[in-house]
Design a protein around this motif. Structure first.
Motif, PDB file in Angstrom:
ATOM      1  N   ASP A 182       0.840  -1.190   0.000  1.00  0.00           N
ATOM      2  CA  ASP A 182       0.000   0.000   0.000  1.00  0.00           C
ATOM      3  C   ASP A 182       0.884   1.252   0.000  1.00  0.00           C
ATOM      4  O   ASP A 182       1.801   1.365   0.822  1.00  0.00           O
ATOM      5  CB  ASP A 182      -0.902  -0.024   1.238  1.00  0.00           C
ATOM      6  CG  ASP A 182      -1.910   1.097   1.261  1.00  0.00           C
ATOM      7  OD1 ASP A 182      -2.226   1.643   0.186  1.00  0.00           O
ATOM      8  OD2 ASP A 182      -2.411   1.415   2.355  1.00  0.00           O
ATOM      9  N   PRO A 183       0.632   2.201  -0.900  1.00  0.00           N
ATOM     10  CA  PRO A 183       1.460   3.406  -0.949  1.00  0.00           C
ATOM     11  C   PRO A 183       1.443   4.223   0.339  1.00  0.00           C
ATOM     12  O   PRO A 183       2.400   4.945   0.629  1.00  0.00           O
ATOM     13  CB  PRO A 183       0.848   4.223  -2.091  1.00  0.00           C
ATOM     14  CG  PRO A 183       0.122   3.244  -2.922  1.00  0.00           C
ATOM     15  CD  PRO A 183      -0.320   2.163  -2.007  1.00  0.00           C
ATOM     16  N   THR A 184       0.389   4.107   1.134  1.00  0.00           N
ATOM     17  CA  THR A 184       0.329   4.830   2.399  1.00  0.00           C
ATOM     18  C   THR A 184       1.433   4.371   3.342  1.00  0.00           C
ATOM     19  O   THR A 184       2.025   5.183   4.066  1.00  0.00           O
ATOM     20  CB  THR A 184      -1.049   4.638   3.055  1.00  0.00           C
ATOM     21  OG1 THR A 184      -2.056   5.006   2.118  1.00  0.00           O
ATOM     22  CG2 THR A 184      -1.187   5.469   4.305  1.00  0.00           C
ATOM     23  N   VAL A 185       1.735   3.091   3.340  1.00  0.00           N
ATOM     24  CA  VAL A 185       2.815   2.554   4.175  1.00  0.00           C
ATOM     25  C   VAL A 185       4.152   3.146   3.727  1.00  0.00           C
ATOM     26  O   VAL A 185       4.973   3.561   4.563  1.00  0.00           O
ATOM     27  CB  VAL A 185       2.841   1.014   4.110  1.00  0.00           C
ATOM     28  CG1 VAL A 185       4.038   0.452   4.839  1.00  0.00           C
ATOM     29  CG2 VAL A 185       1.554   0.432   4.649  1.00  0.00           C
ATOM     30  N   ILE A 186       4.359   3.210   2.425  1.00  0.00           N
ATOM     31  CA  ILE A 186       5.602   3.782   1.903  1.00  0.00           C
ATOM     32  C   ILE A 186       5.696   5.259   2.277  1.00  0.00           C
ATOM     33  O   ILE A 186       6.754   5.740   2.681  1.00  0.00           O
ATOM     34  CB  ILE A 186       5.675   3.617   0.372  1.00  0.00           C
ATOM     35  CG1 ILE A 186       5.556   2.140  -0.034  1.00  0.00           C
ATOM     36  CG2 ILE A 186       6.959   4.229  -0.181  1.00  0.00           C
ATOM     37  CD1 ILE A 186       6.664   1.257   0.462  1.00  0.00           C
ATOM     38  N   ARG A 187       4.589   5.983   2.170  1.00  0.00           N
ATOM     39  CA  ARG A 187       4.581   7.403   2.528  1.00  0.00           C
ATOM     40  C   ARG A 187       4.896   7.615   4.013  1.00  0.00           C
ATOM     41  O   ARG A 187       5.633   8.539   4.374  1.00  0.00           O
ATOM     42  CB  ARG A 187       3.239   8.028   2.180  1.00  0.00           C
ATOM     43  CG  ARG A 187       3.017   8.153   0.696  1.00  0.00           C
ATOM     44  CD  ARG A 187       1.676   8.777   0.369  1.00  0.00           C
ATOM     45  NE  ARG A 187       1.476   8.786  -1.065  1.00  0.00           N
ATOM     46  CZ  ARG A 187       0.525   8.114  -1.690  1.00  0.00           C
ATOM     47  NH1 ARG A 187      -0.347   7.399  -1.011  1.00  0.00           N
ATOM     48  NH2 ARG A 187       0.424   8.182  -2.999  1.00  0.00           N
ATOM     49  N   LEU A 188       4.342   6.767   4.866  1.00  0.00           N
ATOM     50  CA  LEU A 188       4.626   6.867   6.304  1.00  0.00           C
ATOM     51  C   LEU A 188       6.092   6.589   6.610  1.00  0.00           C
ATOM     52  O   LEU A 188       6.726   7.304   7.396  1.00  0.00           O
ATOM     53  CB  LEU A 188       3.728   5.921   7.099  1.00  0.00           C
ATOM     54  CG  LEU A 188       2.268   6.325   7.230  1.00  0.00           C
ATOM     55  CD1 LEU A 188       1.470   5.207   7.884  1.00  0.00           C
ATOM     56  CD2 LEU A 188       2.142   7.603   8.033  1.00  0.00           C
ATOM     57  N   LEU A 189       6.639   5.551   5.995  1.00  0.00           N
ATOM     58  CA  LEU A 189       8.059   5.240   6.197  1.00  0.00           C
ATOM     59  C   LEU A 189       8.937   6.374   5.692  1.00  0.00           C
ATOM     60  O   LEU A 189       9.947   6.715   6.310  1.00  0.00           O
ATOM     61  CB  LEU A 189       8.412   3.925   5.489  1.00  0.00           C
ATOM     62  CG  LEU A 189       7.813   2.664   6.099  1.00  0.00           C
ATOM     63  CD1 LEU A 189       8.119   1.453   5.222  1.00  0.00           C
ATOM     64  CD2 LEU A 189       8.335   2.442   7.501  1.00  0.00           C
ATOM     65  N   TRP A 190       8.543   6.974   4.567  1.00  0.00           N
ATOM     66  CA  TRP A 190       9.318   8.088   4.009  1.00  0.00           C
ATOM     67  C   TRP A 190       9.269   9.298   4.940  1.00  0.00           C
ATOM     68  O   TRP A 190      10.264   9.987   5.134  1.00  0.00           O
ATOM     69  CB  TRP A 190       8.776   8.468   2.636  1.00  0.00           C
ATOM     70  CG  TRP A 190       9.874   8.942   1.735  1.00  0.00           C
ATOM     71  CD1 TRP A 190      10.587  10.097   1.882  1.00  0.00           C
ATOM     72  CD2 TRP A 190      10.412   8.286   0.613  1.00  0.00           C
ATOM     73  NE1 TRP A 190      11.518  10.207   0.896  1.00  0.00           N
ATOM     74  CE2 TRP A 190      11.437   9.102   0.094  1.00  0.00           C
ATOM     75  CE3 TRP A 190      10.132   7.097  -0.029  1.00  0.00           C
ATOM     76  CZ2 TRP A 190      12.164   8.769  -1.024  1.00  0.00           C
ATOM     77  CZ3 TRP A 190      10.864   6.771  -1.147  1.00  0.00           C
ATOM     78  CH2 TRP A 190      11.864   7.587  -1.629  1.00  0.00           C
ATOM     79  N   ALA A 191       8.104   9.552   5.538  1.00  0.00           N
ATOM     80  CA  ALA A 191       7.972  10.677   6.479  1.00  0.00           C
ATOM     81  C   ALA A 191       8.829  10.448   7.719  1.00  0.00           C
ATOM     82  O   ALA A 191       9.494  11.374   8.210  1.00  0.00           O
ATOM     83  CB  ALA A 191       6.511  10.867   6.863  1.00  0.00           C
ATOM     84  N   ILE A 192       8.836   9.215   8.223  1.00  0.00           N
ATOM     85  CA  ILE A 192       9.668   8.889   9.384  1.00  0.00           C
ATOM     86  C   ILE A 192      11.144   9.073   9.038  1.00  0.00           C
ATOM     87  O   ILE A 192      11.910   9.638   9.833  1.00  0.00           O
ATOM     88  CB  ILE A 192       9.368   7.455   9.877  1.00  0.00           C
ATOM     89  CG1 ILE A 192       7.962   7.390  10.476  1.00  0.00           C
ATOM     90  CG2 ILE A 192      10.421   6.982  10.863  1.00  0.00           C
ATOM     91  CD1 ILE A 192       7.477   5.986  10.749  1.00  0.00           C
ATOM     92  N   LEU A 193      11.550   8.625   7.860  1.00  0.00           N
ATOM     93  CA  LEU A 193      12.937   8.802   7.429  1.00  0.00           C
ATOM     94  C   LEU A 193      13.292  10.278   7.327  1.00  0.00           C
ATOM     95  O   LEU A 193      14.380  10.695   7.719  1.00  0.00           O
ATOM     96  CB  LEU A 193      13.164   8.116   6.075  1.00  0.00           C
ATOM     97  CG  LEU A 193      14.534   8.312   5.436  1.00  0.00           C
ATOM     98  CD1 LEU A 193      15.602   7.603   6.260  1.00  0.00           C
ATOM     99  CD2 LEU A 193      14.534   7.789   4.021  1.00  0.00           C
ATOM    100  N   THR A 194      12.356  11.076   6.830  1.00  0.00           N
ATOM    101  CA  THR A 194      12.622  12.507   6.671  1.00  0.00           C
ATOM    102  C   THR A 194      12.787  13.200   8.020  1.00  0.00           C
ATOM    103  O   THR A 194      13.715  13.996   8.216  1.00  0.00           O
ATOM    104  CB  THR A 194      11.484  13.175   5.871  1.00  0.00           C
ATOM    105  OG1 THR A 194      11.418  12.554   4.585  1.00  0.00           O
ATOM    106  CG2 THR A 194      11.735  14.658   5.696  1.00  0.00           C
ATOM    107  N   PHE A 195      11.902  12.901   8.976  1.00  0.00           N
ATOM    108  CA  PHE A 195      11.964  13.584  10.264  1.00  0.00           C
ATOM    109  C   PHE A 195      13.066  13.047  11.168  1.00  0.00           C
ATOM    110  O   PHE A 195      13.681  13.811  11.905  1.00  0.00           O
ATOM    111  CB  PHE A 195      10.613  13.516  10.974  1.00  0.00           C
ATOM    112  CG  PHE A 195       9.569  14.342  10.290  1.00  0.00           C
ATOM    113  CD1 PHE A 195       9.724  15.710  10.128  1.00  0.00           C
ATOM    114  CD2 PHE A 195       8.426  13.753   9.780  1.00  0.00           C
ATOM    115  CE1 PHE A 195       8.773  16.484   9.490  1.00  0.00           C
ATOM    116  CE2 PHE A 195       7.468  14.514   9.141  1.00  0.00           C
ATOM    117  CZ  PHE A 195       7.635  15.876   8.991  1.00  0.00           C
ATOM    118  N   CYS A 196      13.328  11.762  11.110  1.00  0.00           N
ATOM    119  CA  CYS A 196      14.371  11.185  11.969  1.00  0.00           C
ATOM    120  C   CYS A 196      15.758  11.304  11.346  1.00  0.00           C
ATOM    121  O   CYS A 196      16.751  11.281  12.063  1.00  0.00           O
ATOM    122  CB  CYS A 196      14.058   9.720  12.251  1.00  0.00           C
ATOM    123  SG  CYS A 196      12.595   9.497  13.264  1.00  0.00           S
ATOM    124  N   GLY A 197      15.797  11.420  10.050  1.00  0.00           N
ATOM    125  CA  GLY A 197      17.083  11.484   9.364  1.00  0.00           C
ATOM    126  C   GLY A 197      17.513  12.893   9.045  1.00  0.00           C
ATOM    127  O   GLY A 197      18.338  13.113   8.162  1.00  0.00           O
TER     128      GLY A 197
END
Length: 66
Positions: free
Chosen positions: A33-48
């Motif tokens: 599901d693209p929503t899962v990818i979007r959530l992981l990408w957001a976490i990577l952006t804020f934590c990274g």
């Protein structure tokens, strides 16, 4: 008897596009599901410390359209 092998390529999504279609294209490629990818990408952006945003821009430029 013999199945036709489908050429699977990583491309931007044309139908499920929020910004550039990168996350939806990755979701379609991995059958997630693209929503899962979007959530992981957001976490990577804020934590990274913004590294996810840089990777997203690079992917938007490099990945071909459908």
């Amino acid at each position: 008897m013999f199945e036709e092998k489908k050429d699977k390529r990583l491309t931007k999504s044309a139908s499920n596009r929020m910004v550039c279609g990168v996350c939806a294209g990755i979701g379609e490629y991995f059958n997630v599901d693209p929503t899962v990818i979007r959530l992981l990408w957001a976490i990577l952006t804020f934590c990274g410390v913004g590294s996810g945003l840089l990777v997203y821009i690079i992917a938007a430029v490099v990945m071909p359209d459908v």
